[in-house]
Design an enzyme around this catalytic site. Structure first.
Site, PDB file in Angstrom:
ATOM      1  N   ILE A   6       0.855  -1.201   0.000  1.00 25.45           N
ATOM      2  CA  ILE A   6       0.000   0.000   0.000  1.00 25.45           C
ATOM      3  C   ILE A   6       0.882   1.241   0.000  1.00 25.45           C
ATOM      4  CG2 ILE A   6      -1.925   1.179   1.129  1.00 25.45           C
ATOM      5  CD1 ILE A   6      -2.414  -1.338   2.754  1.00 25.45           C
ATOM      6  N   ASN A  88      -2.272   4.277  -3.582  1.00 23.94           N
ATOM      7  CA  ASN A  88      -3.126   5.253  -2.893  1.00 23.94           C
ATOM      8  C   ASN A  88      -2.473   6.628  -2.757  1.00 23.94           C
ATOM      9  OD1 ASN A  88      -5.137   6.204  -0.672  1.00 23.94           O
ATOM     10  ND2 ASN A  88      -3.138   6.217   0.347  1.00 23.94           N
ATOM     11  N   TYR A 155      -4.507  18.053 -11.195  1.00 23.22           N
ATOM     12  CA  TYR A 155      -5.006  16.889 -10.444  1.00 23.22           C
ATOM     13  C   TYR A 155      -5.979  16.076 -11.311  1.00 23.22           C
ATOM     14  CZ  TYR A 155      -7.154  14.390  -6.459  1.00 23.22           C
ATOM     15  OH  TYR A 155      -7.610  13.430  -5.580  1.00 23.22           O
ATOM     16  N   LYS A 159      -5.396  12.156 -12.624  1.00 21.68           N
ATOM     17  CA  LYS A 159      -6.324  11.084 -12.227  1.00 21.68           C
ATOM     18  C   LYS A 159      -7.037  10.499 -13.455  1.00 21.68           C
ATOM     19  CE  LYS A 159      -5.761  11.052  -7.692  1.00 21.68           C
ATOM     20  NZ  LYS A 159      -5.180   9.910  -6.975  1.00 21.68           N
ATOM     21  N   THR A 192      -9.608  14.078   5.234  1.00 23.38           N
ATOM     22  CA  THR A 192      -8.167  13.848   5.397  1.00 23.38           C
ATOM     23  C   THR A 192      -7.444  15.188   5.221  1.00 23.38           C
ATOM     24  OG1 THR A 192      -7.761  13.523   3.052  1.00 23.38           O
ATOM     25  CG2 THR A 192      -8.362  11.553   4.315  1.00 23.38           C
TER      26      THR A 192
HETATM   27  N1  LIG Z   1      -9.480  12.921   0.593  1.00 29.25           N
HETATM   28  C1  LIG Z   1     -10.338  12.962  -0.420  1.00 29.25           C
HETATM   29  O1  LIG Z   1     -11.432  13.558  -0.323  1.00 29.25           O
HETATM   30  C2  LIG Z   1     -10.011  12.249  -1.698  1.00 29.25           C
HETATM   31  C3  LIG Z   1     -10.983  12.271  -2.721  1.00 29.25           C
HETATM   32  C4  LIG Z   1     -10.715  11.603  -3.910  1.00 29.25           C
HETATM   33  C5  LIG Z   1      -9.513  10.925  -4.067  1.00 29.25           C
HETATM   34  N2  LIG Z   1      -8.585  10.927  -3.072  1.00 29.25           N
HETATM   35  C6  LIG Z   1      -7.329  10.196  -3.296  1.00 29.25           C
HETATM   36  O2  LIG Z   1      -7.087   9.336  -2.217  1.00 29.25           O
HETATM   37  C7  LIG Z   1      -5.681   9.120  -2.071  1.00 29.25           C
HETATM   38  C8  LIG Z   1      -5.265   9.346  -0.619  1.00 29.25           C
HETATM   39  O3  LIG Z   1      -5.600  10.667  -0.280  1.00 29.25           O
HETATM   40  P1  LIG Z   1      -5.703  11.196   1.221  1.00 29.25           P
HETATM   41  O4  LIG Z   1      -6.875  12.091   1.237  1.00 29.25           O
HETATM   42  O5  LIG Z   1      -5.582  10.101   2.182  1.00 29.25           O
HETATM   43  O6  LIG Z   1      -4.397  12.133   1.228  1.00 29.25           O
HETATM   44  P2  LIG Z   1      -3.387  12.564   2.388  1.00 29.25           P
HETATM   45  O7  LIG Z   1      -4.044  12.487   3.712  1.00 29.25           O
HETATM   46  O8  LIG Z   1      -2.801  13.840   1.936  1.00 29.25           O
HETATM   47  O9  LIG Z   1      -2.279  11.380   2.341  1.00 29.25           O
HETATM   48  C9  LIG Z   1      -1.438  11.263   1.232  1.00 29.25           C
HETATM   49  C10 LIG Z   1      -0.468  10.120   1.450  1.00 29.25           C
HETATM   50  O10 LIG Z   1       0.399  10.066   0.307  1.00 29.25           O
HETATM   51  C11 LIG Z   1       1.744   9.994   0.755  1.00 29.25           C
HETATM   52  N3  LIG Z   1       2.663  10.680  -0.153  1.00 29.25           N
HETATM   53  C12 LIG Z   1       2.616  11.969  -0.554  1.00 29.25           C
HETATM   54  N4  LIG Z   1       3.682  12.242  -1.325  1.00 29.25           N
HETATM   55  C13 LIG Z   1       4.419  11.101  -1.392  1.00 29.25           C
HETATM   56  C14 LIG Z   1       5.640  10.776  -2.015  1.00 29.25           C
HETATM   57  N5  LIG Z   1       6.328  11.661  -2.743  1.00 29.25           N
HETATM   58  N6  LIG Z   1       6.122   9.524  -1.867  1.00 29.25           N
HETATM   59  C15 LIG Z   1       5.459   8.607  -1.113  1.00 29.25           C
HETATM   60  N7  LIG Z   1       4.269   8.855  -0.523  1.00 29.25           N
HETATM   61  C16 LIG Z   1       3.778  10.099  -0.653  1.00 29.25           C
HETATM   62  C17 LIG Z   1       1.727  10.719   2.098  1.00 29.25           C
HETATM   63  O11 LIG Z   1       2.807  10.238   2.900  1.00 29.25           O
HETATM   64  P3  LIG Z   1       4.180  11.054   3.157  1.00 29.25           P
HETATM   65  O12 LIG Z   1       3.861  12.497   3.107  1.00 29.25           O
HETATM   66  O13 LIG Z   1       4.620  10.548   4.488  1.00 29.25           O
HETATM   67  O14 LIG Z   1       5.079  10.603   2.060  1.00 29.25           O
HETATM   68  C18 LIG Z   1       0.395  10.292   2.679  1.00 29.25           C
HETATM   69  O15 LIG Z   1       0.534   9.065   3.369  1.00 29.25           O
HETATM   70  C19 LIG Z   1      -5.012  10.091  -3.050  1.00 29.25           C
HETATM   71  O16 LIG Z   1      -4.631   9.387  -4.212  1.00 29.25           O
HETATM   72  C20 LIG Z   1      -6.113  11.091  -3.369  1.00 29.25           C
HETATM   73  O17 LIG Z   1      -5.939  11.674  -4.633  1.00 29.25           O
HETATM   74  C21 LIG Z   1      -8.803  11.581  -1.880  1.00 29.25           C
END
Ligand SMILES: NC(=O)c1ccc[n+]([C@@H]2O[C@H](COP(=O)([O-])OP(=O)(O)OC[C@H]3O[C@@H](n4cnc5c(N)ncnc54)[C@H](OP(=O)(O)O)[C@@H]3O)[C@@H](O)[C@H]2O)c1
Length: 249
Positions: A6, A88, A155, A159, A192
């Site tokens: 993951i 993810n 973005y 996607k 998040t």
């Molecule tokens: N939240 C929403 O409403 C929403 C809606 C639609 C889709 N999504 C999608 O869901 C997924 C997760 O989003 P989230 O809301 O959980 O985001 P988040 O809370 O910002 O978490 C993002 C995660 O990605 C990791 N990450 C960021 N840059 C990275 C890098 N360079 N290398 C390795 N890991 C990296 C971060 O870990 P580190 O910073 O520790 O590396 C963190 O664990 C994303 O793909 C997002 O586009 C989210």
């Protein structure tokens, strides 16, 4: 043992996925730049295997070496039961009108949201070829791939690319004897750090910021735990991959 690789497990949806998967029958391989001490603690409590690899997914050329390590871990098991990859990790920024996007910001966004999951998928397909077990890939996409708002061109584009890639790999896998099941999934709106980042944008940069503030105020955001449960139910369902694009959980 069921293996789950993951990305983005330090917080948000990825952390919630990993937390729910911690069980004696699973080995979770977690990839983020930051390690997550909560996962290590709970893995011990639940007698579950959890390996955390600190890795920056912007370093595309290192992904093959990352998979060498993953293969070494799984290779210690003579009979893995299943292997899944959940791409993810993602980022929202840069959010701004296209004329203000700069080269580095565009490159980072497309690299993390699109090129990294493509490279991870390619490496997964190669590295896991020898294991003729149940293999699945879930790409966490976004409704923003289809629902376009001014300021989110980067973005949305990355996607939408991820969706097309998932559909293309799905077509390729149809002819394989031990096909890898793959799908791109829109998870909804989740509470998040990414949503907090959206709410902090100014209206000039992102004219629709009010919609996101309102959604949070009206309790329309899902919890990461709820979303993780839905994503895992989908991933573990018998017909996972029959539809390469899942727009509603
Ligand atoms: N939240 C929403 O409403 C929403 C809606 C639609 C889709 N999504 C999608 O869901 C997924 C997760 O989003 P989230 O809301 O959980 O985001 P988040 O809370 O910002 O978490 C993002 C995660 O990605 C990791 N990450 C960021 N840059 C990275 C890098 N360079 N290398 C390795 N890991 C990296 C971060 O870990 P580190 O910073 O520790 O590396 C963190 O664990 C994303 O793909 C997002 O586009 C989210």
């Amino acid at each position: 043992m069921n293996y789950y690789i993951i990305t983005g497990t330090s917080r948000g949806i990825g952390e919630a996925l990993a937390l729910q998967l911690l069980a004696p029958s699973s080995h979770i391989i977690c990839i983020s730049r930051t390690l997550n001490p909560r996962l290590t603690e709970l893995a011990t409590e639940r007698n579950s295997a959890c390996t955390q690899l600190a890795f920056d997914l912007l370093e595309l050329k290192q992904i093959d070496s990352l998979f060498d390590e993953i293969v070494r871990i799984i290779g210690q098991d003579h009979q893995p039961n299943s292997i899944a990859l959940i791409n993810n990790a993602g980022m929202l920024s840069p959010v701004s009108p296209a004329e203000r996007l700069d080269a580095q910001a565009i490159a980072d966004n497309v690299t993390l949201n699109l090129l990294a999951p493509m490279t991870m998928t390619a490496a997964f397909l190669r590295a896991m070829e020898a294991w003729q077990v149940d293999k699945r890939i879930l790409n966490v996409s976004s409704g923003s791939a289809k629902f376009l708002l001014p300021g989110q061109s980067c973005y949305s584009t990355s996607k939408a690319g991820l969706d097309t890639f998932s559909k293309s790999v799905n077509v390729e896998q149809q002819t394989k004897s031990h096909r890898v099941k793959i799908a791109s999934v829109y998870p909804g709106m989740i509470d998040t750090q990414m949503q907090s980042e959206i709410r902090e944008l100014d209206a000039e940069t992102f004219p629709h910021v009010g919609l996101f503030i309102q959604a949070a105020e009206q309790g329309q955001l899902q919890t990461p735990a709820y979303t993780a449960e839905k994503l895992l139910a989908l991933l573990n369902s018998d017909d996972f991959g029959s539809e390469p694009l899942v727009e509603a959980l």
